[in-house]
Write a protein that holds these residues in place. Structure first.
Motif, short mmCIF file in Angstrom:
data_model
loop_
_atom_site.label_atom_id
_atom_site.label_comp_id
_atom_site.label_asym_id
_atom_site.label_seq_id
_atom_site.Cartn_x
_atom_site.Cartn_y
_atom_site.Cartn_z
N ALA A 50 0.76 -1.31 -0.03
CA ALA A 50 -0.01 -0.06 0.14
C ALA A 50 0.95 1.32 0.05
N PRO A 51 0.40 2.38 -0.73
CA PRO A 51 1.24 3.44 -0.77
C PRO A 51 0.83 4.57 0.73
N VAL A 52 1.56 5.43 0.68
CA VAL A 52 1.29 6.66 1.43
C VAL A 52 0.93 7.60 0.40
N PHE A 53 -0.36 8.58 0.58
CA PHE A 53 -0.56 9.39 -0.12
C PHE A 53 -0.33 10.59 0.44
N VAL A 54 0.51 11.69 -0.23
CA VAL A 54 0.73 12.82 0.19
C VAL A 54 -0.16 14.06 -0.45
N ILE A 55 -1.21 14.57 0.35
CA ILE A 55 -2.10 15.32 -0.29
C ILE A 55 -1.64 16.96 0.04
N ALA A 56 -1.57 17.52 -1.32
CA ALA A 56 -1.46 18.83 -1.38
C ALA A 56 -2.64 19.66 -1.50
N HIS A 57 -3.17 20.35 -0.77
CA HIS A 57 -4.29 21.26 -0.73
C HIS A 57 -4.36 22.34 -1.47
N GLY A 58 -5.56 22.94 -2.01
CA GLY A 58 -5.67 24.06 -2.86
C GLY A 58 -5.48 25.46 -2.13
N PHE A 59 -5.03 26.63 -2.62
CA PHE A 59 -5.05 27.87 -2.07
C PHE A 59 -6.15 28.16 -1.04
N THR A 60 -5.72 28.70 0.11
CA THR A 60 -6.58 28.75 1.40
C THR A 60 -7.16 27.66 2.00
N GLY A 61 -6.71 26.37 1.83
CA GLY A 61 -6.84 25.38 2.58
C GLY A 61 -5.97 25.16 3.55
N ASP A 62 -6.20 24.16 4.58
CA ASP A 62 -5.18 23.68 5.23
C ASP A 62 -5.34 22.33 5.83
N VAL A 63 -4.75 21.66 6.83
CA VAL A 63 -5.03 20.35 7.20
C VAL A 63 -6.20 20.20 7.83
N ALA A 119 7.60 2.85 1.35
CA ALA A 119 8.48 2.53 0.27
C ALA A 119 7.72 3.15 -1.04
N ARG A 120 6.49 3.06 -0.88
CA ARG A 120 5.78 4.00 -2.15
C ARG A 120 5.10 5.17 -1.86
N VAL A 121 5.43 6.30 -2.29
CA VAL A 121 4.60 7.47 -2.05
C VAL A 121 3.90 8.08 -3.41
N VAL A 122 2.64 8.38 -3.00
CA VAL A 122 1.80 8.91 -4.34
C VAL A 122 1.38 10.48 -3.75
N THR A 123 1.73 11.37 -4.98
CA THR A 123 1.27 12.62 -4.43
C THR A 123 -0.06 13.00 -5.05
N VAL A 124 -0.77 13.82 -4.43
CA VAL A 124 -2.05 14.04 -4.91
C VAL A 124 -2.32 15.59 -4.68
N GLY A 125 -2.21 16.40 -5.70
CA GLY A 125 -2.50 17.68 -5.49
C GLY A 125 -3.88 18.31 -6.11
N PHE A 126 -4.34 19.55 -5.60
CA PHE A 126 -5.80 20.05 -5.85
C PHE A 126 -5.48 21.50 -6.03
N SER A 127 -5.80 21.94 -7.46
CA SER A 127 -5.75 23.45 -7.60
C SER A 127 -4.22 23.62 -7.68
N MET A 128 -4.15 24.89 -6.73
CA MET A 128 -2.49 25.30 -6.79
C MET A 128 -1.61 23.94 -6.24
N GLY A 129 -2.39 23.19 -5.22
CA GLY A 129 -1.41 21.86 -4.97
C GLY A 129 -1.45 21.11 -6.03
N GLY A 130 -2.34 20.99 -6.99
CA GLY A 130 -2.11 20.51 -8.45
C GLY A 130 -0.87 20.87 -9.04
#
Length: 289
Positions: A50-63, A119-130
């Motif tokens: 299974a991967p670990v997903f690293v989530i990059a939010h959009g502008f004005t977002g936060d965790v 071992a496996r990293v998947v980056t997922v970004g939205f808008s600015m994070g994309g």
């Protein structure tokens, strides 16, 4: 190399989400949350893969924004999840550069995920994070020059690379003002009054300096991502970036990228249905099989 300034502190007891702060290569303190996730329920993948997903939010977002937590919960069914607040957002330090030095924030989160044993990293970004996940994959991939542009970080030696990239609702080019939402965003970023609105209305602290130099654009970054798997997702009702943006990105990717044009979808996290998030997660898991 990014370092955690605190040991992760559990929020929900042993085995639950943990919160910490990371230090970027340029010294900004970034808040991050790690969720170990559940056992992968996709029959095509084993839990060990299974991967670990690293989530990059959009502008004005936060965790802690509800839409970011919803995305994290959806991906946690398929692997571990790291969420973080970009600089100038939430409890992170610094000021937003609206997609430029944010690549270092993502780099710190990816390195942290690797350091937790994934071992496996998947980056997922939205808008600015994309746009940030595209530039990160290009700059810190096999042929990237991120260390030259942003200073030495040890990314290659310490696992700053990603194994798959998903960009949702991202722009293809900078300075786009062709829609009313983007004209409002440019006012927010470029005008003193707009930055005050950003700070007190959206809890986003925006840097007053213009880009110098102008960073690599998303469409210029995409050809440098190969051979890393790339998925581009965009809604046909996106009010910020019309369909020429994802098509430009897909054309730049050629055979190395996959394009999903989603019928009825608007912009970024709030518009991403749970069913779409599940399909994205399954795509990411399948890249490691």
């Amino acid at each position: 190399m990014a370092r955690s300034t605190d040991r992760p502190k559990g929020e929900t007891g042993r085995g639950g989400p943990a919160r910490t702060f990371l230090r970027t290569a340029d010294g900004v303190r970034i808040e991050a949350v790690y969720d170990p996730g559940a056992t992968v329920d996709d029959a095509s993948a084993s839990p060990s893969g299974a991967p670990v997903f690293v989530i990059a939010h959009g502008f004005t977002g936060d965790v802690d924004r509800p839409h970011v937590r919803r995305v994290a919960a959806a991906f946690a069914r398929y692997g571990a999840v790291v969420t973080f607040s970009f600089r100038g957002h939430g409890a992170s330090g610094g000021r937003s550069t609206v997609g430029d030095r944010e690549v270092l924030d993502l780099l710190a989160a990816v390195e942290w995920a690797r350091g937790l044993g994934h071992a496996r990293v998947v980056t997922v970004g939205f808008s600015m994070g994309g746009s940030v996940v595209l530039r990160h994959a290009a700059l810190y991939g096999r042929f990237g020059d991120g260390e030259r542009l942003y200073g030495r970080s040890g990314a290659r030696e310490h696992g700053g690379r990603t194994d798959a990239v998903v960009s949702v609702s991202a722009p293809a080019r900078w300075y786009y003002r062709g829609t009313a939402p983007m004209r409002r965003l440019h006012w927010l970023v470029t005008r003193p009054a707009g930055r005050l609105v950003g700070r007190y209305g959206f809890r986003t602290r925006i840097h007053h300096r213009e880009w110098d130099p102008v960073p690599l654009s998303p469409v210029e970054a995409v050809p440098r991502i190969a051979p890393t798997p790339l998925l581009i997702v965009h809604g046909d009702r996106d009010g910020y970036f019309p369909l020429d943006h994802p098509r430009m990105l897909a054309d730049a990717a050629g055979d190395q990228g996959e394009l999903w044009l989603e019928r009825g979808m608007g912009h970024a996290e709030n518009a991403a249905a749970d069913e779409l998030l599940e399909r994205i997660a399954r795509w990411a898991v399948a890249q490691g099989s």
